[in-house]
Motif scaffolding. Structure first.
Motif, PDB file in Angstrom:
ATOM      1  N   ALA A 150       0.843  -1.202   0.000  1.00  0.00           N
ATOM      2  CA  ALA A 150       0.000   0.000   0.000  1.00  0.00           C
ATOM      3  C   ALA A 150       0.875   1.248   0.000  1.00  0.00           C
ATOM      4  CB  ALA A 150      -0.921  -0.012   1.211  1.00  0.00           C
ATOM      5  N   ARG A 151       1.934   1.246   0.826  1.00  0.00           N
ATOM      6  CA  ARG A 151       2.831   2.404   0.880  1.00  0.00           C
ATOM      7  C   ARG A 151       3.454   2.658  -0.483  1.00  0.00           C
ATOM      8  NH1 ARG A 151       5.009   0.908   6.352  1.00  0.00           N
ATOM      9  NH2 ARG A 151       3.534   1.990   7.714  1.00  0.00           N
ATOM     10  N   THR A 152       3.937   1.536  -1.097  1.00  0.00           N
ATOM     11  CA  THR A 152       4.579   1.664  -2.410  1.00  0.00           C
ATOM     12  C   THR A 152       3.616   2.279  -3.418  1.00  0.00           C
ATOM     13  OG1 THR A 152       5.667  -0.400  -1.850  1.00  0.00           O
ATOM     14  CG2 THR A 152       5.915   0.377  -4.108  1.00  0.00           C
ATOM     15  N   LEU A 153       2.386   1.776  -3.428  1.00  0.00           N
ATOM     16  CA  LEU A 153       1.423   2.262  -4.403  1.00  0.00           C
ATOM     17  C   LEU A 153       1.137   3.743  -4.185  1.00  0.00           C
ATOM     18  CD1 LEU A 153      -1.045  -0.771  -4.529  1.00  0.00           C
ATOM     19  CD2 LEU A 153       0.721  -0.153  -6.178  1.00  0.00           C
ATOM     20  N   VAL A 154       1.063   4.120  -2.910  1.00  0.00           N
ATOM     21  CA  VAL A 154       0.801   5.525  -2.610  1.00  0.00           C
ATOM     22  C   VAL A 154       1.956   6.402  -3.116  1.00  0.00           C
ATOM     23  CG1 VAL A 154       0.640   7.202  -0.743  1.00  0.00           C
ATOM     24  CG2 VAL A 154      -0.734   5.124  -0.677  1.00  0.00           C
ATOM     25  N   VAL A 155       3.182   5.940  -2.841  1.00  0.00           N
ATOM     26  CA  VAL A 155       4.351   6.712  -3.267  1.00  0.00           C
ATOM     27  C   VAL A 155       4.395   6.840  -4.787  1.00  0.00           C
ATOM     28  CG1 VAL A 155       6.865   6.693  -3.413  1.00  0.00           C
ATOM     29  CG2 VAL A 155       5.739   6.177  -1.250  1.00  0.00           C
ATOM     30  N   LEU A 156       4.052   5.740  -5.473  1.00  0.00           N
ATOM     31  CA  LEU A 156       4.099   5.768  -6.931  1.00  0.00           C
ATOM     32  C   LEU A 156       2.896   6.495  -7.519  1.00  0.00           C
ATOM     33  CD1 LEU A 156       5.286   2.142  -7.752  1.00  0.00           C
ATOM     34  CD2 LEU A 156       6.629   4.240  -7.796  1.00  0.00           C
ATOM     35  N   GLY A 157       1.929   6.795  -6.664  1.00  0.00           N
ATOM     36  CA  GLY A 157       0.741   7.487  -7.148  1.00  0.00           C
ATOM     37  C   GLY A 157      -0.165   6.621  -8.009  1.00  0.00           C
ATOM     38  N   VAL A 158      -0.181   5.315  -7.721  1.00  0.00           N
ATOM     39  CA  VAL A 158      -1.044   4.410  -8.483  1.00  0.00           C
ATOM     40  C   VAL A 158      -2.463   4.493  -7.919  1.00  0.00           C
ATOM     41  CG1 VAL A 158      -1.505   2.009  -9.060  1.00  0.00           C
ATOM     42  CG2 VAL A 158       0.844   2.844  -8.976  1.00  0.00           C
ATOM     43  N   ALA A 159      -3.442   4.709  -8.781  1.00  0.00           N
ATOM     44  CA  ALA A 159      -4.812   4.815  -8.299  1.00  0.00           C
ATOM     45  C   ALA A 159      -5.600   3.560  -8.626  1.00  0.00           C
ATOM     46  CB  ALA A 159      -5.492   6.023  -8.916  1.00  0.00           C
ATOM     47  N   ASP A 160      -5.216   2.889  -9.674  1.00  0.00           N
ATOM     48  CA  ASP A 160      -5.970   1.729 -10.134  1.00  0.00           C
ATOM     49  C   ASP A 160      -5.030   0.534 -10.203  1.00  0.00           C
ATOM     50  OD1 ASP A 160      -7.961   0.202 -11.057  1.00  0.00           O
ATOM     51  OD2 ASP A 160      -7.832   0.883 -13.144  1.00  0.00           O
ATOM     52  N   LEU A 161      -5.380  -0.527  -9.479  1.00  0.00           N
ATOM     53  CA  LEU A 161      -4.480  -1.680  -9.403  1.00  0.00           C
ATOM     54  C   LEU A 161      -4.719  -2.605 -10.592  1.00  0.00           C
ATOM     55  CD1 LEU A 161      -2.309  -2.596  -7.378  1.00  0.00           C
ATOM     56  CD2 LEU A 161      -4.014  -4.052  -6.334  1.00  0.00           C
ATOM     57  N   ASP A 162      -4.189  -2.249 -11.736  1.00  0.00           N
ATOM     58  CA  ASP A 162      -4.386  -3.105 -12.912  1.00  0.00           C
ATOM     59  C   ASP A 162      -3.156  -3.986 -13.130  1.00  0.00           C
ATOM     60  OD1 ASP A 162      -2.583  -1.254 -13.647  1.00  0.00           O
ATOM     61  OD2 ASP A 162      -3.824  -0.278 -15.166  1.00  0.00           O
ATOM     62  N   GLU A 163      -3.189  -4.765 -14.216  1.00  0.00           N
ATOM     63  CA  GLU A 163      -2.104  -5.713 -14.485  1.00  0.00           C
ATOM     64  C   GLU A 163      -0.744  -5.026 -14.452  1.00  0.00           C
ATOM     65  OE1 GLU A 163      -4.927  -5.808 -16.011  1.00  0.00           O
ATOM     66  OE2 GLU A 163      -5.522  -7.861 -16.479  1.00  0.00           O
ATOM     67  N   GLU A 164      -0.674  -3.880 -15.090  1.00  0.00           N
ATOM     68  CA  GLU A 164       0.616  -3.223 -15.224  1.00  0.00           C
ATOM     69  C   GLU A 164       1.156  -2.801 -13.850  1.00  0.00           C
ATOM     70  OE1 GLU A 164       0.913   0.683 -16.758  1.00  0.00           O
ATOM     71  OE2 GLU A 164       3.020   0.381 -16.276  1.00  0.00           O
ATOM     72  N   ALA A 165       0.261  -2.209 -13.053  1.00  0.00           N
ATOM     73  CA  ALA A 165       0.689  -1.748 -11.731  1.00  0.00           C
ATOM     74  C   ALA A 165       1.132  -2.925 -10.867  1.00  0.00           C
ATOM     75  CB  ALA A 165      -0.454  -1.005 -11.054  1.00  0.00           C
ATOM     76  N   VAL A 166       0.385  -4.012 -10.947  1.00  0.00           N
ATOM     77  CA  VAL A 166       0.750  -5.187 -10.149  1.00  0.00           C
ATOM     78  C   VAL A 166       2.100  -5.723 -10.596  1.00  0.00           C
ATOM     79  CG1 VAL A 166       0.137  -7.548  -9.571  1.00  0.00           C
ATOM     80  CG2 VAL A 166      -1.628  -5.810  -9.657  1.00  0.00           C
ATOM     81  N   ALA A 167       2.279  -5.862 -11.902  1.00  0.00           N
ATOM     82  CA  ALA A 167       3.533  -6.410 -12.420  1.00  0.00           C
ATOM     83  C   ALA A 167       4.719  -5.558 -11.997  1.00  0.00           C
ATOM     84  CB  ALA A 167       3.468  -6.509 -13.947  1.00  0.00           C
ATOM     85  N   ARG A 168       4.534  -4.239 -11.973  1.00  0.00           N
ATOM     86  CA  ARG A 168       5.635  -3.351 -11.636  1.00  0.00           C
ATOM     87  C   ARG A 168       6.035  -3.446 -10.166  1.00  0.00           C
ATOM     88  NH1 ARG A 168       3.657   2.217 -13.347  1.00  0.00           N
ATOM     89  NH2 ARG A 168       4.640   2.883 -11.437  1.00  0.00           N
ATOM     90  N   THR A 169       5.057  -3.707  -9.305  1.00  0.00           N
ATOM     91  CA  THR A 169       5.327  -3.630  -7.866  1.00  0.00           C
ATOM     92  C   THR A 169       5.318  -4.982  -7.173  1.00  0.00           C
ATOM     93  OG1 THR A 169       2.986  -3.191  -7.565  1.00  0.00           O
ATOM     94  CG2 THR A 169       4.440  -1.295  -7.582  1.00  0.00           C
ATOM     95  N   LEU A 170       5.250  -6.058  -7.956  1.00  0.00           N
ATOM     96  CA  LEU A 170       5.116  -7.388  -7.357  1.00  0.00           C
ATOM     97  C   LEU A 170       6.283  -7.725  -6.436  1.00  0.00           C
ATOM     98  CD1 LEU A 170       2.953  -9.519  -7.574  1.00  0.00           C
ATOM     99  CD2 LEU A 170       4.284 -10.664  -9.329  1.00  0.00           C
ATOM    100  N   GLY A 171       7.442  -7.151  -6.717  1.00  0.00           N
ATOM    101  CA  GLY A 171       8.626  -7.420  -5.904  1.00  0.00           C
ATOM    102  C   GLY A 171       8.464  -7.029  -4.445  1.00  0.00           C
ATOM    103  N   VAL A 172       7.556  -6.105  -4.159  1.00  0.00           N
ATOM    104  CA  VAL A 172       7.329  -5.680  -2.778  1.00  0.00           C
ATOM    105  C   VAL A 172       6.631  -6.794  -2.001  1.00  0.00           C
ATOM    106  CG1 VAL A 172       6.207  -3.941  -1.342  1.00  0.00           C
ATOM    107  CG2 VAL A 172       7.078  -3.328  -3.596  1.00  0.00           C
ATOM    108  N   VAL A 173       5.822  -7.577  -2.728  1.00  0.00           N
ATOM    109  CA  VAL A 173       4.950  -8.544  -2.075  1.00  0.00           C
ATOM    110  C   VAL A 173       5.578  -9.936  -2.032  1.00  0.00           C
ATOM    111  CG1 VAL A 173       2.608  -9.396  -2.000  1.00  0.00           C
ATOM    112  CG2 VAL A 173       3.100  -7.238  -3.125  1.00  0.00           C
ATOM    113  N   LEU A 174       6.220 -10.315  -3.125  1.00  0.00           N
ATOM    114  CA  LEU A 174       6.771 -11.667  -3.208  1.00  0.00           C
ATOM    115  C   LEU A 174       8.285 -11.611  -3.153  1.00  0.00           C
ATOM    116  CD1 LEU A 174       4.433 -13.096  -5.965  1.00  0.00           C
ATOM    117  CD2 LEU A 174       4.219 -13.262  -3.490  1.00  0.00           C
ATOM    118  N   LYS A 175       8.861 -12.431  -2.283  1.00  0.00           N
ATOM    119  CA  LYS A 175      10.290 -12.312  -2.031  1.00  0.00           C
ATOM    120  C   LYS A 175      11.125 -13.443  -2.626  1.00  0.00           C
ATOM    121  CE  LYS A 175       9.112  -8.692   0.238  1.00  0.00           C
ATOM    122  NZ  LYS A 175       9.047  -8.402   1.644  1.00  0.00           N
TER     123      LYS A 175
END
Lengths: 476, 285
Positions: free
Chosen positions: B245-270
C-alpha cells in the motif's frame, strides 16, 4: 485446586465442559487436566452469551497446536451450538414457519429458486451473518429426509448443495462484480478467487449446520466420531484427495525447516570438535589470563549424497512427488541430491528441480518431459532397475544414501534382483520407502518381500512416518 | 491487578493504539490478562505478533521488557549474570581482608547484572514481558522459561529466590520453526494468529497507510488474497500488504491493474520462483 467461579454456575455447565473435554481427547487432542482447568477458568472469566468469545477463550486454553484447530472448531459447534432446532431463537422455536410438515405440500422448486436468488445476493455482498442464516434456512428447507426409523429425521449436505448448486452462480456473479470490465485479466482472477472463497465458506456452513441438526437428533457424541478429519500429517498418501495433496505440498517447506532446525539442535548437543586455542586465549584476556571459558571448534558433519529412485506411475505418484519435494527442500543437508524417476524405464529428473524452481511446474515437467515410459506405461521395476544400473553406473557410490520409492507392485514382471543388489552393495545406506500399509505387502503382485531381502523396506504411509524416517536418515 | 475489564475493552483500547484486533485476539488477550497466564502467540511471519505485545503495553500504559531469542541464548543473557570482571577487581582490591567477608561481598546486588527475565520480575510498575521468537532459542532456554513463567520467580543460588512483586503480562511469540515443548505450551494460553479476513485486513491497511483510498485498499486486499491462494513458497502477510500500500501511494497508483501489479510485485513476493508463478497464474507480463 478448586475452581470457584465455575462451581457457582449451574451443574449443567460443568457437565458440558467435562464432556466437551472428553470429546476433544477422543478426537486426538492432547488436553491435560491442567488445560481443562484453565478452560473452566477461562470461560468463567468471559460472557458466556458471546459465542465467539467463548470459542476463543476455550481455544486459548486447550488447543496448543494450530493443526488441531479445525477439529476443535467442529466439536465446539457440536457442543455449543449456535442455535436450537430450526434456529428461530425467539421462544416459539420449533413451532415457527420452520416446522414445515412434510405432509404439507411445499413448493420445493419455488423455495429453491428463492434461496438461490438470495444466495446470489449474499455472496455478492459478503455478509457473513446473512450467509450463515441462509445456510440454516437452506438446510432446514432442503436438506431434510425421513431417517431409517419412523419419527427420526436425517439431514444431508449433498441434498442442500445439489439443490442450491452454488458453483453455477459463478458466471452471473462474475458478471456483476466485473460489470463491463474486460474479461480474462487480473480483475477476473481476483473476483473469481473472492467468489470461490465465499462459496466454499457457504458449503462449510451448510456442512456444519447439517452436523448440528444431526447432533440434535442423535446426540453430539455420535456425530463427533465422524465429524473430525485426520490431520494433514496423517493423511495417507495413497488415499489423498487433490485438496489434501495441495495442502501437503504447502507443508513441504515448513517440514523441511522444522527438520533442519531439529537437526542443528541435535548436532549442537552432540560432541563438539577440538579446543579452539586462539579464541580461548583471546577470551581469557578479559579475566586476567585465567581461561574461565573454553571455546571449541564446531564439529563438521559429513554430508552424504542422496540418490532417490522413484516410481512415478499413477498409483504412487503422489507419494513420489511429495518425497522428492521434501528431498529438494532439504538439499542443504546433503552434499548432492539426484533424482531418478521410472515407470517402466528410468530417466534422471534432477534438472527439473533446480534451485528456486517452481514446485508445481517442476512436477508437471517431470511427468510430461522425462523419458520414463518405454513399453506400455505399467510399472516395471525390473527393467527400470536394469536401465538405472546400466546407464548411471556411477550414480551410487560409497558416500551415497540410496532411496527407492514405490509400492513394489511389479505387475508380475521379473524383479531384476541382481541389478538392484549390485547398486545396493555400492551404496552407504539403502532404504526402500513403501507407501502401502504393511499388511498388504505380501499380497497380489507385490514383490515387497523379495525386495525387502535386498534392502530394508520402511512403511511410509503418511507425512508423519516420512518425517520420522528422514530425521533418522539425516547426518548428525 | 488486570489491565482490562472485558474483551470489548481490550479491542477498543488496542484499536486506540492502532492495532485492530479481531474477536479471537481480543478475547484471548483478555483471558490471559484475567487469569494471569502467559500468552503464546504463534503464526506466520509478518502477521503482527510482536506488534500485539507492543500494543498491549501501550494500551495498558505498561513498560515493556523484551527478550529477543536466538540460537545460543543462555541463562547469562536471559536471566542474570555475575559481573565477574568487577568481582575480580574487588578480590584484587581486597588486600588482606578475610575471605569470608569478601565472599559475602562479591555475591551481592552490586555485582549482579540483571537480564530481561529478572528485570521483568523485579519490576514494580505494570510491565509487559515480550519473549520474542521463542522457537529460535535452544531447548534448554525453555526449561529456564518454565520456572519463570509458572511461578514468576527466579532462583539465584547465592542470593535466594526472588519473587515477582507484580506479575508481568507475558507474551511469547513463535514462528513455529520447531515445536515448543509440551510443558511450556501447557503453562501458556495459546493464540494462533493467521492472515486476517478481508474486511479486517482492509481496515488494517487503511489504518497503517491513511493516504490510501478505500477502493485501492479493497482491490489490494483482494489481490493479496488471490496470491495467498496460489502455491507459493512464502505467501504475503499483512506486513507485505502494508508495504505494498505504501509503495502504491508513493508511486501514485490509483488503479491496481495488471501493469501496476507487475511493476510492484517485488514488494509482495520475495522469491523469484514465486514471482514467476504469480506472473503466470495472474496473467501479468
Amino acid at each position: 485446586m478448586s475452581d470457584d467461579a465455575a462451581t457457582t454456575e449451574p451443574g449443567g455447565l460443568i457437565d458440558r465442559h467435562v464432556s466437551f473435554m472428553g470429546a476433544l481427547r477422543t478426537a486426538g487432542l492432547p488436553v491435560s487436566m491442567a488445560e481443562s482447568l484453565d478452560g473452566g477458568r477461562a470461560i468463567a472469566a468471559i460472557d458466556l452469551l458471546e459465542r465467539e468469545q467463548l470459542r476463543a477463550a476455550y481455544a486459548a486454553a486447550v488447543v496448543k497446536h494450530a493443526a488441531h484447530r479445525p477439529a476443535f472448531d467442529r466439536l465446539f459447534d457440536l457442543w455449543w451450538p449456535a442455535a436450537v432446532g430450526d434456529g428461530h431463537d425467539d421462544g416459539e422455536a420449533a413451532d415457527g414457519e420452520g416446522a414445515l410438515d412434510d405432509a404439507e405440500p411445499i413448493d420445493l422448486d419455488a423455495l429453491r429458486t428463492e434461496l438461490r436468488d438470495r444466495l446470489r445476493d449474499v455472496l455478492l455482498s459478503g455478509d457473513d451473518e446473512a450467509l450463515r442464516r441462509l445456510a440454516r434456512e437452506a438446510v432446514n428447507g432442503l436438506g431434510r429426509a425421513e431417517g431409517g426409523q419412523p419419527g427420526r429425521q436425517s439431514w444431508f449436505t449433498y441434498r442442500v448443495l445439489r439443490a442450491m448448486n452454488p458453483d453455477t452462480l459463478m458466471a452471473s456473479l462474475l458478471e456483476s462484480v466485473l460489470f463491463g470490465k474486460e474479461r480474462g485479466g487480473l480483475a477476473e482472477k481476483v473476483a473469481r478467487q473472492m467468489i470461490t472463497e465465499r462459496i466454499k465458506q457457504f458449503e462449510e456452513m451448510v456442512e456444519s449446520e447439517v452436523r448440528r441438526r444431526l447432533a440434535e437428533e442423535r446426540g453430539a457424541e455420535t456425530i463427533a466420531k465422524t465429524a473430525v478429519k485426520p490431520l494433514v500429517e496423517q493423511v495417507e498418501f495413497l488415499r489423498a484427495s487433490r485438496d489434501d495433496l495441495a495442502a501437503l505440498r504447502r507443508q513441504v517447506h515448513p517440514i523441511a525447516r522444522r527438520l533442519a532446525t531439529r537437526l542443528t539442535a541435535k548436532r549442537r548437543l552432540g560432541r563438539s570438535g577440538r579446543l579452539d586455542v586462539r579464541r580461548t586465549v583471546r577470551a581469557s584476556l578479559s579475566t586476567g589470563g585465567v581461561p574461565l571459558t573454553t571455546i571449541f571448534k564446531p564439529h563438521k558433519p559429513h554430508k552424504p549424497e542422496l540418490v532417490v529412485l522413484c516410481d512415478v506411475s499413477g498409483s504412487v505418484a503422489a507419494f513420489a512427488h511429495f518425497t522428492v519435494l521434501l528431498a529438494f527442500a532439504l538439499r542443504e543437508q546433503f552434499a548432492k541430491v539426484r533424482i531418478f524417476a521410472f515407470v517402466d524405464t528410468t530417466d534422471e529428473v534432477t534438472r527439473f528441480f533446480e534451485r528456486g524452481g517452481d514446485v508445481v511446474d517442476a512436477l508437471q515437467r517431470m511427468s510430461s518431459e522425462a523419458d520414463v515410459v518405454w513399453y506400455d506405461g505399467h510399472s516395471d521395476y525390473g527393467h527400470s532397475f536394469e536401465i538405472f544400473a546400466q546407464k548411471w553406473p556411477d550414480a551410487v557410490g560409497p558416500k551415497t544414501s540410496f532411496l527407492v520409492l514405490g509400492d513394489a507392485r511389479t505387475n508380475y514382471r521379473a524383479p531384476a534382483l541382481p541389478a538392484l543388489r549390485s547398486v545396493v552393495r555400492q551404496a552407504r545406506h539403502a532404504f526402500w520407502l513403501n507407501p502401502e500399509p504393511r499388511q498388504y505387502w505380501a499380497s497380489g503382485d507385490s514383490a515387497a518381500a523379495t525386495y525387502g531381502e535386498v534392502m530394508p523396506m520402511v512403511e511410509c504411509r503418511n507425512v508423519q512416518q516420512l518425517q520420522e524416517f528422514v530425521e533418522g536418515l539425516l547426518p548428525v | 491487578m488486570p489491565f482490562f475489564t472485558s474483551p470489548d475493552d481490550v479491542r477498543e483500547r488496542l484499536a486506540a493504539t492502532g492495532y485492530l484486533a479481531d474477536d479471537a485476539i481480543a478475547t484471548t488477550v483478555f483471558v490471559a490478562d484475567a487469569l494471569g497466564k502467559p500468552l503464546l502467540v504463534e503464526g506466520p511471519a509478518g502477521t503482527g505478533k510482536t506488534e500485539l505485545a507492543k500494543a498491549v503495553a501501550t494500551a495498558a500504559g505498561a513498560g515493556m521488557v523484551r527478550l529477543q531469542c536466538y540460537e545460543g541464548l543462555d541463562e547469562a543473557r536471559a536471566l542474570y549474570e555475575w559481573n565477574y570482571r568487577k568481582q575480580l577487581l574487588r578480590i584484587q582490591a581486597a588486600g588482606d581482608q578475610a575471605w569470608e567477608e569478601t565472599h559475602d561481598d562479591i555475591f551481592s546486588e552490586e555485582f549482579l547484572l540483571s537480564r530481561p527475565l529478572l528485570t521483568a520480575i523485579r519490576q514494580t510498575d505494570p510491565t509487559v514481558l515480550l519473549v520474542d521468537e521463542t522457537d529460535k532459542a535452544d531447548v534448554e532456554v525453555e526449561g529456564l522459561l518454565l520456572e519463570v513463567l509458572s511461578d514468576f520467580q527466579v532462583t539465584v543460588p547465592e542470593l535466594g529466590t526472588i519473587e515477582a512483586v507484580r506479575r508481568p503480562f507475558v507474551v511469547l511469540t513463535s514462528n513455529a520453526t520447531r515445536e515448543l515443548s509440551e510443558a511450556l505450551k501447557r503453562r501458556c494460553l495459546f493464540l494462533h494468529v493467521d492472515y486476517p479476513d478481508a474486511e479486517r485486513e482492509k481496515a488494517i491497511v487503511m489504518t497503517r497507510v491513511p493516504e490510501v483510498v478505500e477502493d485501492l485498499a479493497e482491490a489490494l486486499v483482494r489481490t493479496i488474497r488471490t496470491l495467498r491462494a496460489l502455491e507459493l513458497k512464502k505467501a504475503p502477510s499483512i506486513a507485505e500488504s502494508i508495504d505494498w500500500a505504501r509503495t502504491l501511494v508513493v508511486l501514485g497508483v490509483a488503479d491496481l491493474d495488471e501493469e501496476a501489479v507487475a511493476r510492484t510485485l517485488g514488494v509482495v513476493l520475495k522469491h523469484s520462483s514465486d514471482h514467476v508463478r504469480a506472473t503466470k497464474e495472474l496473467g501479468l507480463a
